[in-house]
Motif scaffolding. Structure first.
Motif, PDB file in Angstrom:
ATOM      1  N   GLU A   1     -17.956  31.717 -45.986  1.00 36.56           N
ATOM      2  CA  GLU A   1     -18.682  32.649 -46.846  1.00 36.56           C
ATOM      3  C   GLU A   1     -18.818  32.142 -48.277  1.00 36.56           C
ATOM      4  N   ASN A   2     -18.262  30.972 -48.567  1.00 41.52           N
ATOM      5  CA  ASN A   2     -18.327  30.444 -49.921  1.00 41.52           C
ATOM      6  C   ASN A   2     -19.738  29.973 -50.268  1.00 41.52           C
ATOM      7  N   ASP A   3     -20.099  30.047 -51.536  1.00 39.94           N
ATOM      8  CA  ASP A   3     -21.433  29.620 -51.976  1.00 39.94           C
ATOM      9  C   ASP A   3     -21.652  28.133 -51.710  1.00 39.94           C
ATOM     10  N   ILE A   4     -20.597  27.343 -51.912  1.00 44.52           N
ATOM     11  CA  ILE A   4     -20.652  25.916 -51.590  1.00 44.52           C
ATOM     12  C   ILE A   4     -20.122  25.745 -50.173  1.00 44.52           C
ATOM     13  N   PRO A   5     -20.886  25.133 -49.265  1.00 42.10           N
ATOM     14  CA  PRO A   5     -20.456  25.013 -47.861  1.00 42.10           C
ATOM     15  C   PRO A   5     -19.107  24.296 -47.728  1.00 42.10           C
ATOM     16  N   ILE A   6     -18.195  24.922 -47.002  1.00 42.85           N
ATOM     17  CA  ILE A   6     -16.873  24.350 -46.756  1.00 42.85           C
ATOM     18  C   ILE A   6     -16.540  24.496 -45.278  1.00 42.85           C
ATOM     19  N   VAL A   7     -16.201  23.384 -44.663  1.00 44.72           N
ATOM     20  CA  VAL A   7     -15.601  23.425 -43.327  1.00 44.72           C
ATOM     21  C   VAL A   7     -14.237  22.767 -43.478  1.00 44.72           C
TER      22      VAL A   7
ATOM     23  N   LEU B   1      -8.805  33.378 -56.124  1.00 45.37           N
ATOM     24  CA  LEU B   1      -9.110  34.557 -56.928  1.00 45.37           C
ATOM     25  C   LEU B   1     -10.554  34.513 -57.434  1.00 45.37           C
ATOM     26  N   LYS B   2     -11.039  33.308 -57.720  1.00 40.86           N
ATOM     27  CA  LYS B   2     -12.409  33.138 -58.209  1.00 40.86           C
ATOM     28  C   LYS B   2     -13.384  32.705 -57.108  1.00 40.86           C
ATOM     29  N   ASN B   3     -12.851  32.335 -55.937  1.00 43.27           N
ATOM     30  CA  ASN B   3     -13.681  31.823 -54.831  1.00 43.27           C
ATOM     31  C   ASN B   3     -14.514  30.613 -55.252  1.00 43.27           C
ATOM     32  N   THR B   4     -13.852  29.697 -55.943  1.00 46.61           N
ATOM     33  CA  THR B   4     -14.510  28.468 -56.383  1.00 46.61           C
ATOM     34  C   THR B   4     -13.725  27.265 -55.880  1.00 46.61           C
ATOM     35  N   ILE B   5     -14.422  26.150 -55.708  1.00 44.00           N
ATOM     36  CA  ILE B   5     -13.751  24.934 -55.263  1.00 44.00           C
ATOM     37  C   ILE B   5     -13.945  23.836 -56.291  1.00 44.00           C
ATOM     38  N   GLN B   6     -12.884  23.090 -56.542  1.00 40.89           N
ATOM     39  CA  GLN B   6     -12.897  21.958 -57.464  1.00 40.89           C
ATOM     40  C   GLN B   6     -12.619  20.694 -56.672  1.00 40.89           C
ATOM     41  N   THR B   7     -13.574  19.799 -56.605  1.00 37.12           N
ATOM     42  CA  THR B   7     -13.411  18.552 -55.865  1.00 37.12           C
ATOM     43  C   THR B   7     -12.546  17.589 -56.664  1.00 37.12           C
TER      44      THR B   7
END
Length: 263
Positions: A112-118, A146-152
């Protein structure tokens, strides 16, 4: 020429001697546990286990349970923080966070994340984050739940993950070629070495592993290039767990604890 042959002989002898070294386990105690799979124990003395896809946490005084019928059996269970336990369900691309009484506090569906994650790997990190390996990009990063963000954190990793473990500050993995790597919170990747093939494994430091192969337990020390046979333990068991120099062997509904001293 003679010197070269002598050096080669000494090198082979040293490696062979390391493989023949023995690590003697001393039995400390045993505990009855009616379960299918033993996960481990925390610093408060609670044992964690799985039976019929139900996660149990118990000691001599109390017990707690958690199950999620729709998700089934978790792929990975992270108990490094007893106050915030993570269950990762790889088949459903989902992680569940539990409190110290195994009550669900958050459900994270990476789909459900804005940036596709598998996610192929996940574990508790520091500061409200999860370590996440995204198979779509083959990159490792932090997911802020908490923010539903991902940092690469890393470029694309080569090879497939055969095994992984996480701590608050590191993500360690072994690829399908048995190469061992570690990544810190800044994205710095360190090659730790080549390890022996295994059926089960646990990383116990940044240079040592305990592994099961063909029904026997071994300790491999990459610093000394040695493999030690762990002796005086049960000959047949389902799985094991190592913590603070205590090796716990789970056999048929019993956990036997052994004191082992790392050579």
């Amino acid at each position: 020429m003679k010197n070269i042959l002598l050096i080669a002989f000494i090198s082979v002898f040293t490696f062979s001697f390391g493989q023949d070294e023995k690590c003697i386990a001393i039995k400390q105690s045993s505990t009855t546990l009616n379960t299918d799979y033993f996960i481990g124990y925390d610093s408060f003395g609670y044992y964690y286990s799985i039976k019929n896809n139900v996660l149990s946490k118990n000691n001599t005084k109390e017990s707690f349970e958690y199950k999620n019928v729709s998700l089934g059996k978790p792929t990975k269970i992270d108990i490094q923080n007893p106050l915030k336990i993570m269950l990762f369900y790889e088949n459903f691309n989902t992680a569940i966070l539990l409190d110290n009484q195994l009550s669900e506090t958050q459900k994270i569906n990476f789909s459900e994340n804005d940036i596709p994650i598998v996610a192929n790997a996940a574990g508790i990190a520091s500061q409200n984050r999860l370590w996440v390996y995204n198979s779509l990009t083959q990159k490792l990063g932090f997911f802020d739940y908490l923010k539903n963000t991902i940092q690469t954190l890393t470029p694309s990793l080569s090879g497939n993950l055969k095994y992984y473990e996480t701590s608050f500050t590191t993500f360690q993995w072994i690829d399908d070629q048995l190469n061992w790597y570690s990544c810190d919170v800044f994205g710095k990747i360190t090659t730790l070495g080549k390890i022996a093939d295994f059926d089960q494994i646990q990383i116990i430091s940044n240079q040592e592993i305990v592994f099961l192969k063909d029904g026997k337990l071994f300790l491999q020390d990459l610093k000394t290039n040695s493999i030690y046979t762990i002796e005086n333990v049960e000959k047949s068991f389902k799985n094991f767990f190592y913590k603070d120099q205590i090796l716990s062997i789970f056999t048929n509904q019993e956990i036997t604890n052994y004191k082992i001293t790392i050579p």
